[in-house]
Design a protein around this motif. Structure first.
Motif, PDB file in Angstrom:
ATOM      1  N   UNK A 199       0.510  -0.562  -0.108  1.00  0.00           N
ATOM      2  CA  UNK A 199      -0.298   0.084   0.141  1.00  0.00           C
ATOM      3  C   UNK A 199       0.804   1.379  -0.558  1.00  0.00           C
ATOM      4  N   UNK A 200       0.514   2.118  -0.912  1.00  0.00           N
ATOM      5  CA  UNK A 200       1.498   3.445  -1.215  1.00  0.00           C
ATOM      6  C   UNK A 200       0.671   4.343  -0.836  1.00  0.00           C
ATOM      7  N   UNK A 201       1.133   5.529  -0.137  1.00  0.00           N
ATOM      8  CA  UNK A 201       1.008   7.216   0.486  1.00  0.00           C
ATOM      9  C   UNK A 201       1.300   7.986  -1.114  1.00  0.00           C
ATOM     10  N   UNK A 202       0.425   8.328  -1.915  1.00  0.00           N
ATOM     11  CA  UNK A 202       0.590   8.977  -3.279  1.00  0.00           C
ATOM     12  C   UNK A 202       0.717  10.852  -2.331  1.00  0.00           C
ATOM     13  N   UNK A 203       1.661  11.012  -1.979  1.00  0.00           N
ATOM     14  CA  UNK A 203       1.768  12.718  -2.288  1.00  0.00           C
ATOM     15  C   UNK A 203       1.005  12.789  -3.254  1.00  0.00           C
ATOM     16  N   UNK A 204       0.117  14.299  -3.112  1.00  0.00           N
ATOM     17  CA  UNK A 204      -0.758  15.279  -3.918  1.00  0.00           C
ATOM     18  C   UNK A 204       0.584  15.174  -5.533  1.00  0.00           C
ATOM     19  N   UNK A 205       1.996  15.966  -5.326  1.00  0.00           N
ATOM     20  CA  UNK A 205       2.188  15.795  -6.720  1.00  0.00           C
ATOM     21  C   UNK A 205       1.968  14.053  -7.253  1.00  0.00           C
ATOM     22  N   UNK A 206       2.436  13.557  -6.978  1.00  0.00           N
ATOM     23  CA  UNK A 206       2.541  11.687  -6.972  1.00  0.00           C
ATOM     24  C   UNK A 206       1.133  11.686  -7.653  1.00  0.00           C
ATOM     25  N   UNK A 207       0.440  11.939  -7.308  1.00  0.00           N
ATOM     26  CA  UNK A 207      -1.343  11.100  -7.940  1.00  0.00           C
ATOM     27  C   UNK A 207      -1.191  11.280  -8.904  1.00  0.00           C
ATOM     28  N   UNK A 208      -0.963  12.421  -9.366  1.00  0.00           N
ATOM     29  CA  UNK A 208      -1.484  12.371 -11.550  1.00  0.00           C
ATOM     30  C   UNK A 208      -0.330  11.061 -12.180  1.00  0.00           C
ATOM     31  N   UNK A 209       0.909  11.505 -12.089  1.00  0.00           N
ATOM     32  CA  UNK A 209       1.855   9.989 -12.489  1.00  0.00           C
ATOM     33  C   UNK A 209       1.767   8.456 -12.207  1.00  0.00           C
ATOM     34  N   UNK A 210       1.739   8.430 -10.128  1.00  0.00           N
ATOM     35  CA  UNK A 210       1.085   7.029  -9.834  1.00  0.00           C
ATOM     36  C   UNK A 210      -0.216   6.853 -11.046  1.00  0.00           C
ATOM     37  N   UNK A 211      -1.491   7.332 -11.676  1.00  0.00           N
ATOM     38  CA  UNK A 211      -2.849   6.596 -12.225  1.00  0.00           C
ATOM     39  C   UNK A 211      -2.195   7.286 -13.552  1.00  0.00           C
ATOM     40  N   UNK A 212      -1.262   8.152 -14.382  1.00  0.00           N
ATOM     41  CA  UNK A 212      -1.530   7.695 -15.350  1.00  0.00           C
ATOM     42  C   UNK A 212      -0.260   7.123 -15.561  1.00  0.00           C
ATOM     43  N   UNK A 213       0.786   6.970 -15.309  1.00  0.00           N
ATOM     44  CA  UNK A 213       2.085   6.659 -16.000  1.00  0.00           C
ATOM     45  C   UNK A 213       2.553   4.921 -15.084  1.00  0.00           C
ATOM     46  N   UNK A 214       0.662   4.664 -13.982  1.00  0.00           N
ATOM     47  CA  UNK A 214       0.730   3.507 -13.163  1.00  0.00           C
ATOM     48  C   UNK A 214       2.654   2.442 -12.824  1.00  0.00           C
ATOM     49  N   UNK A 215       3.455   3.746 -12.146  1.00  0.00           N
ATOM     50  CA  UNK A 215       4.288   3.030 -11.516  1.00  0.00           C
ATOM     51  C   UNK A 215       4.692   3.882 -10.307  1.00  0.00           C
ATOM     52  N   UNK A 216       5.252   3.267  -9.127  1.00  0.00           N
ATOM     53  CA  UNK A 216       5.401   4.077  -8.044  1.00  0.00           C
ATOM     54  C   UNK A 216       7.091   4.048  -7.975  1.00  0.00           C
ATOM     55  N   UNK A 217       7.350   5.191  -6.535  1.00  0.00           N
ATOM     56  CA  UNK A 217       9.420   5.080  -6.450  1.00  0.00           C
ATOM     57  C   UNK A 217       8.803   4.775  -4.822  1.00  0.00           C
ATOM     58  N   UNK A 218       9.470   3.313  -4.703  1.00  0.00           N
ATOM     59  CA  UNK A 218       9.084   2.961  -3.140  1.00  0.00           C
ATOM     60  C   UNK A 218      10.193   3.882  -1.734  1.00  0.00           C
ATOM     61  N   UNK A 219      10.761   5.075  -2.356  1.00  0.00           N
ATOM     62  CA  UNK A 219      11.556   6.404  -1.802  1.00  0.00           C
ATOM     63  C   UNK A 219      13.065   5.439  -1.340  1.00  0.00           C
ATOM     64  N   UNK A 220      13.466   6.877  -0.614  1.00  0.00           N
ATOM     65  CA  UNK A 220      14.689   5.870   0.147  1.00  0.00           C
ATOM     66  C   UNK A 220      14.923   5.648   0.905  1.00  0.00           C
ATOM     67  N   UNK A 221      16.440   4.786   0.955  1.00  0.00           N
ATOM     68  CA  UNK A 221      16.638   4.588   2.104  1.00  0.00           C
ATOM     69  C   UNK A 221      17.229   6.021   3.449  1.00  0.00           C
TER      70      UNK A 221
END
Length: 284
Positions: free
Chosen positions: A109-131
């Motif tokens: 389950x991924x938390x989409x910040x406002x600036x990430x929502x469009x990319x997540x739902x158009x490109x269908x990919x998410x970034x799992x963040x940095x260590x």
């Protein structure tokens, strides 16, 4: 229905009188000899009841018994089909996942910040963040549990909302060739077909905490740190099942049903055995 002393005629033994019967057996006296038969099966083909009123009642009883038998037979067939389906799922799963041990919590389950929502739902990919710390600080965080059986749930909440109002934006299966250990850049790509966005109206009805529970604090709805977390395969199945029910457009509903079926196959889940949601929101 009282059949004692009622006169009957048997095709082989002739005329006699009923002396005893229960739910499964009937005893008839033919002259000096008594015979037992299966009740009520013997009537109709081999035995005729003379009393018309009693015969009418008996006919109704036979129909009821036949309906009960048909229902029992149907249940047996359904159980047989269910067992066969389980076996097929096991074989299919072994074939698909022979080099991978299925983890019971391999969904993201991924938390989409406002600036990430469009990319997540158009490109269908998410970034799992940095260590965030340690010798690998700054490197992409590999979601190592993800495999071919995994789905990624996209969620969000507005800054003014309490955490309990976190809603589901969409969901996708991971890419057919992808595993979490291969996500060197931290990007989690999607399956070529199984992607389900939700409309604003649909999203408003899909509350994440209806399904999810924090293991350490099951009665609390908190998400303090991190962009993602893993969760139970069955919870994802519940979510997908509810999305199928939610969709009204025929094409979208068909895709949602196909997605749900594929997910259940990949995770060895039988649809009829999926429990109802029991997340933290359901406990308040």
């Amino acid at each position: 229905m009282n059949l004692i002393d009622k006169k009957v005629t048997h095709e082989r033994f002739g005329t006699g009188n009923i002396v005893r019967f229960n739910d499964s057996r009937i005893e008839i006296k033919f002259g000096t000899e008594k015979k037992r038969f299966v009740f009520p099966d013997v009537f109709g083909k081999h035995l005729v009841l003379h009393d018309q009123d009693a015969a009418h009642s008996l006919k109704k009883l036979i129909k009821e018994k036949e309906s009960e038998r048909e229902e029992e037979e149907l249940k047996r067939e359904e159980e047989k089909e269910l067992q066969q389906k389980k076996q097929e799922l096991r074989l299919e799963h072994e074939k698909l996942m022979k080099n991978h041990k299925l983890h019971p919590q391999s969904q993201m389950v991924f938390w989409c910040y406002p600036e990430e929502r469009h990319r997540a739902l158009s490109e269908w990919t998410v970034f799992s963040d940095e260590i965030k710390s340690g010798k690998n600080q700054g490197k992409p965080n590999k979601p190592i549990r993800l495999h071919q059986n995994s789905a990624v749930l996209l969620t969000a909440r507005d800054s003014a909302m309490p955490e309990k109002d976190r809603r589901i934006l969409g969901v996708y299966m991971v890419n057919e060739e992808c595993t979490g250990r291969q996500c060197e850049d931290g990007m989690v790509p999607s399956h070529s077909v199984y992607r389900l966005p939700l409309t604003e109206q649909e999203s408003a009805q899909m509350h994440f905490w209806k399904y999810y529970i924090n293991e350490k604090t099951p009665d609390k709805m908190t998400w303090n740190t991190g962009k993602y977390r893993y969760f139970d395969n069955l919870w994802m199945a519940q979510i997908l099942r509810d999305i199928v029910s939610l969709k009204s457009d025929p094409k979208e509903k068909e895709l949602a049903q196909q997605f749900f079926g594929h997910f259940c196959k990949m995770n060895q889940i039988i649809e009829q055995e999926i429990p109802q949601p029991d997340g933290a929101l359901m406990r308040h």
